[in-house]
Design an enzyme around this catalytic site. Structure first.
Site, PDB file in Angstrom:
ATOM      1  N   HIS A  72      -3.115  -2.569  -2.012  1.00 51.24           N
ATOM      2  CA  HIS A  72      -2.002  -1.721  -1.533  1.00 51.24           C
ATOM      3  C   HIS A  72      -1.037  -2.511  -0.639  1.00 51.24           C
ATOM      4  O   HIS A  72      -0.781  -2.124   0.503  1.00 51.24           O
ATOM      5  CB  HIS A  72      -2.548  -0.484  -0.801  1.00 51.24           C
ATOM      6  CG  HIS A  72      -1.574   0.668  -0.793  1.00 51.24           C
ATOM      7  ND1 HIS A  72      -1.956   1.976  -0.861  1.00 51.24           N
ATOM      8  CD2 HIS A  72      -0.216   0.696  -0.722  1.00 51.24           C
ATOM      9  CE1 HIS A  72      -0.890   2.769  -0.825  1.00 51.24           C
ATOM     10  NE2 HIS A  72       0.187   2.002  -0.738  1.00 51.24           N
ATOM     11  N   ARG A 106       0.620   5.640  -6.601  1.00 48.53           N
ATOM     12  CA  ARG A 106      -0.558   6.164  -5.893  1.00 48.53           C
ATOM     13  C   ARG A 106      -1.755   6.138  -6.845  1.00 48.53           C
ATOM     14  O   ARG A 106      -1.598   6.353  -8.052  1.00 48.53           O
ATOM     15  CB  ARG A 106      -0.317   7.612  -5.452  1.00 48.53           C
ATOM     16  CG  ARG A 106       0.628   7.738  -4.279  1.00 48.53           C
ATOM     17  CD  ARG A 106       0.002   7.248  -2.979  1.00 48.53           C
ATOM     18  NE  ARG A 106       0.883   7.421  -1.839  1.00 48.53           N
ATOM     19  CZ  ARG A 106       1.654   6.457  -1.333  1.00 48.53           C
ATOM     20  NH1 ARG A 106       1.665   5.247  -1.859  1.00 48.53           N
ATOM     21  NH2 ARG A 106       2.418   6.704  -0.271  1.00 48.53           N
TER      22      ARG A 106
END
Ligand code: GLV
Length: 307
Positions: A270, A222
């Site tokens: 991502h 993250r």
């Protein structure tokens, strides 16, 4: 019976079709088009507005559409006591390991430099450097698989986790006390930790300074794990030699962000591992069935631990 699905990163149509293949009669509302809040018993979510889930008084389960659940824990106004489940999926694990292997080999085989040589029609063979020591932070489903696959490719791999792990062929470190020893021997640091209050900003100046000089960072967990200004400083003063980042504090990464143009930073949007509806839908459907039947749920998250 009704299911609620809150779209964000994921296209809801794929999920609705995949769920209807399992049960054509299943009633699915795609947020924000919810007909009857009282009918919602199961919510499968990615990013959603804080407090939204409080509107469904009969909610029996909150199901993340991904492996991570930090987006749910970030919602400080979520319904208390409603269990949270996440995706544990073989394709998600496979895809993550493939991405990591690509990022490691791209770095160790200097493939970007060959690309630059090619652009100038230059034949510039380089001697192979000695193999780096790989260090994986987080030895859950994803970290353990990547560790084993890199080990099978001939890399020396170690891992660090909150609780002690035992993985054949991998040197395992655990807890705060062993963090320094783990970092001190690491040339390529891969972050696969869950994002919790303990791990937020774990990729910081101090952590980087404990790695081997000129170490390389791969963050596929993250954006919140990384202190972005500390990465820029560590690259500038050569504490780190480069970074491959798939996740960011703000996504999409703003076009003015300094990471985009940094020569030592490789960026992907991502995509290291994205839940595949056709594979993951079975466990969502099974958890829906279990939630309604009051049976134990699959892949339930420990709310105290945060993962
Ligand atoms: C993706 O980031 C996931 O949590 O599955």
């Amino acid at each position: 019976m009704t299911m609620l699905r809150i779209p964000g990163k994921f296209d809801p149509n794929y999920w609705v079709s995949a769920l209807h293949r399992l049960d054509p009669g299943l009633k699915i509302d795609v947020w924000p088009d919810v007909k009857d809040n009282h009918a919602i018993q199961f919510a499968t979510v990615w990013s959603y507005p804080s407090g939204e889930l409080l509107k469904y008084p009969n909610l029996k389960c909150i199901s993340s559409l991904g492996a991570g659940v930090d987006h749910i824990f970030n919602d400080s106004a979520r319904p208390p006591g409603v269990p949270i489940v996440r995706i544990v999926d073989k394709n998600l694990v496979r895809d993550m390991s493939q991405y990591i292997i690509w990022a490691v080999l791209n770095h160790t085989r200097a493939l970007d430099e060959y690309r630059r040589s090619q652009a100038r029609s230059l034949w510039t063979p380089r001697a192979l450097k000695s193999l780096p020591q790989i260090g994986i932070m987080g030895l859950g489903q994803l970290g353990a698989d990547a560790a084993i696959k890199l080990h099978n490719l001939g890399f020396s791999v170690s891992g660090w986790s909150n609780t002690p792990k035992n993985i054949p062929g991998i040197t395992c470190f655990a807890g705060d006390k062993q963090q320094n020893a783990f970092l001190n021997q690491t040339d390529v640091l891969i972050c696969l930790l869950p994002l919790t209050s303990q791990t937020r900003h774990i990729l910081n100046r101090k952590t980087f300074s404990q790695l081997k000089k000129g170490a390389y960072l791969i963050n596929v967990a993250r954006g919140g794990h990384l202190l972005e200004e500390d990465l820029l400083a560590a690259l500038d003063n050569h504490t780190l030699s480069g970074a491959c980042l798939d996740v960011f504090n703000t996504e999409p990464l703003p076009s003015t962000h300094p990471f985009w143009q940094h020569p030592a930073i490789k960026i992907t949007p991502h995509i290291s591992s994205v839940t595949d509806p056709t594979s993951a839908v079975n466990q969502i459907f099974e958890n829906y069935r279990r939630a309604l039947a009051g049976e134990p749920l699959l892949n339930r998250v420990d709310v105290e631990r945060g993962y």
